[in-house]
Motif scaffolding. Structure first.
Motif, PDB file in Angstrom:
ATOM      1  N   CYS A  85       0.902  -1.268   0.053  1.00  0.00           N
ATOM      2  CA  CYS A  85      -0.019   0.027   0.010  1.00  0.00           C
ATOM      3  C   CYS A  85       0.815   1.292  -0.058  1.00  0.00           C
ATOM      4  CB  CYS A  85      -0.886   0.095   1.251  1.00  0.00           C
ATOM      5  SG  CYS A  85      -2.053  -1.534   1.249  1.00  0.00           S
TER       6      CYS A  85
ATOM      7  N   SER B  92       2.488   6.605   9.038  1.00  0.00           N
ATOM      8  CA  SER B  92       1.103   7.086   8.180  1.00  0.00           C
ATOM      9  C   SER B  92       1.090   5.774   7.299  1.00  0.00           C
ATOM     10  CB  SER B  92       1.191   8.358   7.577  1.00  0.00           C
ATOM     11  OG  SER B  92       2.273   8.436   6.524  1.00  0.00           O
ATOM     12  N   LYS B  95      -0.575   2.989   9.185  1.00  0.00           N
ATOM     13  CA  LYS B  95      -1.891   3.243   9.566  1.00  0.00           C
ATOM     14  C   LYS B  95      -2.759   2.969   8.232  1.00  0.00           C
ATOM     15  CE  LYS B  95      -1.194   7.011  13.130  1.00  0.00           C
ATOM     16  NZ  LYS B  95      -1.014   8.299  13.121  1.00  0.00           N
ATOM     17  N   ARG B  96      -2.176   3.230   7.291  1.00  0.00           N
ATOM     18  CA  ARG B  96      -3.063   3.128   6.012  1.00  0.00           C
ATOM     19  C   ARG B  96      -3.148   1.508   5.587  1.00  0.00           C
ATOM     20  NH1 ARG B  96      -0.600   5.040   0.108  1.00  0.00           N
ATOM     21  NH2 ARG B  96      -2.138   4.825  -1.098  1.00  0.00           N
ATOM     22  N   LEU B  98      -2.893  -0.756   7.852  1.00  0.00           N
ATOM     23  CA  LEU B  98      -3.876  -1.497   9.002  1.00  0.00           C
ATOM     24  C   LEU B  98      -5.314  -1.041   8.438  1.00  0.00           C
ATOM     25  CD1 LEU B  98      -3.730  -2.434  11.893  1.00  0.00           C
ATOM     26  CD2 LEU B  98      -3.942  -0.107  12.729  1.00  0.00           C
ATOM     27  N   ARG B  99      -5.772  -0.051   8.040  1.00  0.00           N
ATOM     28  CA  ARG B  99      -7.141   0.287   7.423  1.00  0.00           C
ATOM     29  C   ARG B  99      -7.484  -0.945   6.340  1.00  0.00           C
ATOM     30  NH1 ARG B  99      -5.848   6.010   7.930  1.00  0.00           N
ATOM     31  NH2 ARG B  99      -5.433   6.037   5.640  1.00  0.00           N
ATOM     32  N   ASN B 100      -6.683  -0.996   5.574  1.00  0.00           N
ATOM     33  CA  ASN B 100      -6.791  -1.764   4.486  1.00  0.00           C
ATOM     34  C   ASN B 100      -6.780  -3.368   4.828  1.00  0.00           C
ATOM     35  OD1 ASN B 100      -6.837   0.474   2.686  1.00  0.00           O
ATOM     36  ND2 ASN B 100      -4.589   0.111   1.794  1.00  0.00           N
ATOM     37  N   GLU B 102      -7.666  -4.111   7.916  1.00  0.00           N
ATOM     38  CA  GLU B 102      -9.171  -4.115   8.668  1.00  0.00           C
ATOM     39  C   GLU B 102     -10.188  -4.896   7.705  1.00  0.00           C
ATOM     40  OE1 GLU B 102      -9.331  -0.833  10.781  1.00  0.00           O
ATOM     41  OE2 GLU B 102      -8.210  -1.797  12.652  1.00  0.00           O
ATOM     42  N   GLU B 103     -10.410  -3.884   6.680  1.00  0.00           N
ATOM     43  CA  GLU B 103     -11.105  -4.335   5.546  1.00  0.00           C
ATOM     44  C   GLU B 103     -11.361  -5.349   4.746  1.00  0.00           C
ATOM     45  OE1 GLU B 103     -12.388  -1.302   2.223  1.00  0.00           O
ATOM     46  OE2 GLU B 103     -11.624   0.471   3.614  1.00  0.00           O
ATOM     47  N   LYS B 158      -2.300  -7.528  11.890  1.00  0.00           N
ATOM     48  CA  LYS B 158      -2.721  -6.104  12.353  1.00  0.00           C
ATOM     49  C   LYS B 158      -2.342  -5.898  13.860  1.00  0.00           C
ATOM     50  CE  LYS B 158      -7.024  -5.497  12.815  1.00  0.00           C
ATOM     51  NZ  LYS B 158      -8.246  -5.839  13.242  1.00  0.00           N
TER      52      LYS B 158
END
Lengths: 126, 165
Positions: A85, B92, B95-96, B98-100, B102-103, B158
């Motif tokens: 990412c 950062s 964090k990005r 981590l969000r991905n 989670e989804e 995660k």
């Protein structure tokens, strides 16, 4: 080389860090100058500082920050591939992202050793 | 690399700017340098050097200062790396990711998967059943695919990411 670089190199060379009270002696500079250098290196996140007491005298243990930071973010590269990412500008669809799938699978393969690369469908992200 | 140290930092640079970008970063001195000089030093085209520097700038890993030539009036851009911002940038990115994750975890937990035995693709149950469990790409059969290890891996990643923040 400037005193800042000398100080950083010295701190870096000490595996378990160095006491601030020893640093200025080793660098043959006065303690006030050493404090200024330490403040500068801390501001740049190059070193970390922890309070320590030696024979009742309070001083600081200075450690090179790179070591802890490398470990800190190792989860971004648990296998040989850096997480996909970072810097990605494609439309984000984590559910179907092939690059994210590839990364997750490489961790599964790397850690378990039971799934072979052939087991991974090419477009696993679907 | 003289300024950028540490495996993760180097890998991050590689991910952002690729092989040529890494060569460019390796040649940025502690002091300022112009894009033209960097292109000369590395033998990499000025366009690539500029693209790399702007990418680093976007991620706050490099800064520039403009200087006007008093005679010609031309502007010169003087570039410098910001190694002190690397950890913030990695934070950062973490964090990005981590969000991905989670989804992705929700998707993995809420679906049953079928994969082509020839390795073409993976499908969720509804898609596989609509295709009569036949791969639309190679006409091979679609078989149930266990994803427990994938779920387990995402959960572990995660946890580690949360721990790093």
């Amino acid at each position: 080389m400037s005193a800042d670089v000398d100080a950083l190199e010295f701190i870096k060379s000490c595996e378990s860090g160095v006491l601030q009270s020893d640093l200025w002696k080793a660098l043959k500079i006065d303690s006030r100058k050493c404090s200024r250098i330490v403040a500068k290196l801390m501001k740049e996140n190059l070193i970390t500082r922890q309070l320590e007491s030696i024979d009742g005298i309070r001083t600081y243990r200075l450690c090179y920050a790179d070591k802890s930071n490398s470990k800190r973010f190792k989860s971004l590269m648990p296998v040989l591939i850096f997480e996909p990412c970072a810097g990605c500008i494609e439309e984000c669809e984590p559910e179907h992202c092939a690059k994210l799938s590839e990364w997750i699978f490489s961790i599964v393969i790397g850690k378990e050793g039971t799934i072979t690369a052939e087991d991974q469908p090419e477009d696993y992200g679907r | 690399m003289t300024i950028v140290e540490g495996t993760i930092h180097k890998a991050y640079i590689m991910k952002l700017v690729g092989d040529e970008g890494v060569r460019i970063v390796e040649n940025i001195p502690e002091d300022e340098i112009t894009d033209e000089h960097l292109a000369e030093l590395t033998g990499i085209s000025l366009n690539t050097v500029r693209r790399t520097l702007y990418l680093l700038y976007e991620h706050r890993l490099a800064i520039y200062r403009r200087k006007r030539d008093p005679d010609s009036g031309w502007l010169t851009y003087l570039w410098q790396l910001c190694p002190e911002n690397f950890d913030k940038a990695l934070e950062s990115e973490a964090k990005r990711l981590l969000r991905n994750l989670e989804e992705r975890l929700t998707y993995e937990k809420n679906n049953i998967f079928y994969a082509c035995t020839e390795g073409c693709a993976r499908f969720i149950f509804d898609e596989a059943s609509e295709a009569n469990f036949i791969c639309p790409f190679c006409q091979g059969s679609l078989e149930y695919m266990e994803n427990a290890k994938v779920v387990e891996t995402i959960e572990k990643q995660k946890k580690e990411l949360i721990h790093s923040l």
